[in-house]
Write a protein that holds these residues in place. Structure first.
Motif, PDB file in Angstrom:
ATOM      1  N   GLU A   3      37.775  19.348  51.045  1.00 57.43           N
ATOM      2  CA  GLU A   3      38.027  20.743  51.387  1.00 57.43           C
ATOM      3  C   GLU A   3      38.841  21.415  50.285  1.00 57.43           C
ATOM      4  N   LEU A   4      38.387  22.570  49.807  1.00 56.04           N
ATOM      5  CA  LEU A   4      39.112  23.296  48.763  1.00 56.04           C
ATOM      6  C   LEU A   4      40.380  23.910  49.342  1.00 56.04           C
ATOM      7  N   ARG A   5      41.451  23.855  48.573  1.00 57.40           N
ATOM      8  CA  ARG A   5      42.668  24.528  48.991  1.00 57.40           C
ATOM      9  C   ARG A   5      42.534  26.028  48.741  1.00 57.40           C
ATOM     10  N   THR A   6      43.376  26.785  49.376  1.00 58.03           N
ATOM     11  CA  THR A   6      43.372  28.244  49.208  1.00 58.03           C
ATOM     12  C   THR A   6      44.616  28.675  48.450  1.00 58.03           C
ATOM     13  N   LYS A   8      46.760  32.027  47.283  1.00 59.95           N
ATOM     14  CA  LYS A   8      46.945  33.444  47.594  1.00 59.95           C
ATOM     15  C   LYS A   8      47.179  34.230  46.294  1.00 59.95           C
ATOM     16  N   ALA A  29      33.727  35.658  45.363  1.00 66.59           N
ATOM     17  CA  ALA A  29      34.658  34.633  45.854  1.00 66.59           C
ATOM     18  C   ALA A  29      34.079  33.223  45.733  1.00 66.59           C
ATOM     19  N   GLY A  30      32.803  33.054  46.048  1.00 69.71           N
ATOM     20  CA  GLY A  30      32.196  31.727  45.988  1.00 69.71           C
ATOM     21  C   GLY A  30      32.143  31.171  44.583  1.00 69.71           C
ATOM     22  N   ALA A  33      35.618  30.270  43.351  1.00 70.38           N
ATOM     23  CA  ALA A  33      36.114  29.029  43.953  1.00 70.38           C
ATOM     24  C   ALA A  33      35.526  27.818  43.244  1.00 70.38           C
ATOM     25  N   ASP A  34      34.231  27.868  42.918  1.00 67.10           N
ATOM     26  CA  ASP A  34      33.592  26.760  42.207  1.00 67.10           C
ATOM     27  C   ASP A  34      34.244  26.524  40.848  1.00 67.10           C
ATOM     28  N   ALA A  38      39.493  26.055  43.720  1.00 65.51           N
ATOM     29  CA  ALA A  38      40.267  26.506  44.882  1.00 65.51           C
ATOM     30  C   ALA A  38      39.759  27.880  45.287  1.00 65.51           C
ATOM     31  N   ARG A  39      39.879  28.192  46.575  1.00 67.03           N
ATOM     32  CA  ARG A  39      39.536  29.534  47.036  1.00 67.03           C
ATOM     33  C   ARG A  39      40.638  30.503  46.597  1.00 67.03           C
ATOM     34  N   GLU A  41      42.182  33.788  47.426  1.00 70.81           N
ATOM     35  CA  GLU A  41      42.252  34.767  48.512  1.00 70.81           C
ATOM     36  C   GLU A  41      43.122  35.944  48.105  1.00 70.81           C
TER      37      GLU A  41
END
Length: 438
Positions: A3-6, A8, A29-30, A33-34, A38-39, A41
């Motif tokens: 699971e990718l972390r987010t 901020k 966003a996708g 993240a890749d 990490a995402r 946000e």
């Protein structure tokens, strides 16, 4: 799959560039993240006026006027407010709270870069600012990383699109400075108050940043000699064109020895004549370019859009992804490589050539007297051209001389011009401009 972390992301400022950065964060966003691992946000956008019109339609709930709280809760902070305060305080707050910072604030970096870098080092976070110089052009990372195993000796930069557009208009259409400036303002290339651009202050801030990275020493704005383009006339442009040159506002940083044999760096911004065959001479309109000379890589040129919302946002996003990856991998990258304190040399120590326009009495011995005076000051003449002026009755009254010198110390060249002014055969010195690339 892990699971990718987010992470901020706090955005400070939502003008032309900031609104595009926010759009990219939301729309891509996708992909981000890749690439970041990490995402990313977008946790909020700090603005002065919640109801001001924006270039991009964005969710209203993202906006806040509480910038301090926003940065304290962020992993990454993007500062696009501009100016010195409150940008400086907010950046320091962000770093002291463990956030990596991306900024495009060249004025703040030129004025207080050393303090910001020291705080970033102390906090163990990354401070990135690719967008601060030449918009979308990737220039700071190549200098810092790709050329870190080489020795840069000289950097020439067209780093202000407004002045390049004005000078290009004057060159291509014959327009006067005031008319070219008005056209730049009409097209949105120049502000209502164009002082920072036309007087060279914007380019000087960028020159300090380029010099700091290129020569591994922290240079500030006060180390940069600065002249703008407001005194460049249509006659200067026409004379330059006739002699095979084009006038550009250049930011120049070069390593050289002073008169005592000590190594230093000359950092300067001023109107400059370039031969039309030089690669930088072909940079038209509001585009930017940076020309680098290095011991092993030789000559390199970076060219592209130097301003605008989406191009500059591209540079910001590159820094953001890099900073995010450093957090994910727990290895903040260095954003500068200062290894010493090479002194900034005064303008008098710079090595350059002069283009000098003279209105002289047309009588025997004038050329010989001028040549002798140049020789007495240790300055040799490379090119001398003469044009005779006549009145309606065809009586010869005066001659116009255009002189290009060989490279010499700025101090010797300036002293030569002052001495020439004192000759009784000189009616006036019509133009004095520096020349590079010959």
């Amino acid at each position: 799959m892990t699971e990718l972390r987010t992470l901020k992301v706090a955005l400070l400022g939502c003008g032309n560039v900031g609104s595009q950065v926010a759009r990219i964060l939301l729309e891509d966003a996708g992909m981000l993240a890749d690439r970041a691992g990490a995402r990313l946000e977008l946790s909020g956008i700090a603005v002065r006026n919640l109801d001001a019109p924006r270039d991009v339609e964005l969710p209203h709930e993202l906006f806040t006027t509480d910038a301090e709280t926003l940065v304290k809760g962020a992993d990454l902070v993007i500062e696009l407010m501009g100016g010195i305060e409150p940008a400086r305080t907010l950046i320091l707050t962000a770093m002291r709270n463990g956030a990596c910072v991306v900024t495009g604030n060249k004025a703040l970096l030129a004025q207080d870069g050393p303090t910001l870098h020291e705080e970033a080092d102390k906090a163990g976070v990354q401070l990135s600012y690719e967008a601060a110089v030449a918009g979308a052009i990737p220039i700071l990372r190549p200098i810092r990383d790709s050329l870190s195993g080489d020795r840069i000796t000289r950097v020439l930069g067209i780093v202000n699109g407004t002045t390049n557009f004005i000078l290009d208009q004057m060159d291509s259409t014959g327009a006067q400075f005031a008319d070219a400036l008005a056209e730049a303002q009409r097209l949105g290339y120049a502000e209502a108050d164009p002082t920072a651009d036309v007087e060279g202050h914007d380019a000087a801030s960028k020159a300090a940043i380029l010099a700091s990275l290129s020569f591994h020493t922290r240079f500030a704005l006060e180390d940069v000699y600065c002249e703008g383009i407001s005194s460049v006339s249509a006659a200067d442009i026409a004379a330059a064109k006739d002699a095979g040159f084009v006038i550009k506002l250049l930011a120049i940083a070069e390593e050289l020895e002073d008169t005592g044999g000590n190594t230093g760096v000359s950092v300067r911004v001023h109107p400059t004549l370039l031969p039309r065959e030089h690669p930088m001479a072909a940079v038209r309109g509001a585009f930017n370019a940076v020309f680098i000379e290095a011991e092993n890589a030789g000559e390199l040129m970076f060219y592209g859009q130097g301003a605008g919302g989406t191009p500059t946002a591209s540079a910001v996003m590159g820094d953001l992804v890099s900073a995010a990856r450093s957090i994910v991998l727990d290895c903040p990258g260095r954003t500068e490589t200062t290894t010493g304190q090479v002194p900034a040399l005064p303008i008098g120590a710079a090595m350059t050539s002069y283009y000098i326009g003279l209105d002289v009495a047309d009588q025997p011995g004038v050329l010989a007297r001028i040549a002798q005076l140049f020789a007495e000051h240790g300055v040799s003449i490379e090119i001398m051209r003469q044009t005779i002026h006549r009145d309606a009755g065809s009586k010869v009254e005066s001659a116009e001389l255009r002189i290009v010198t060989h490279r010499a110390r700025e101090a010797a060249l300036a002293a030569t011009v002052e001495a020439v002014k004192g000759l009784d055969v000189i009616n006036s010195v019509t133009s004095v401009l520096r020349v590079e690339g010959v």
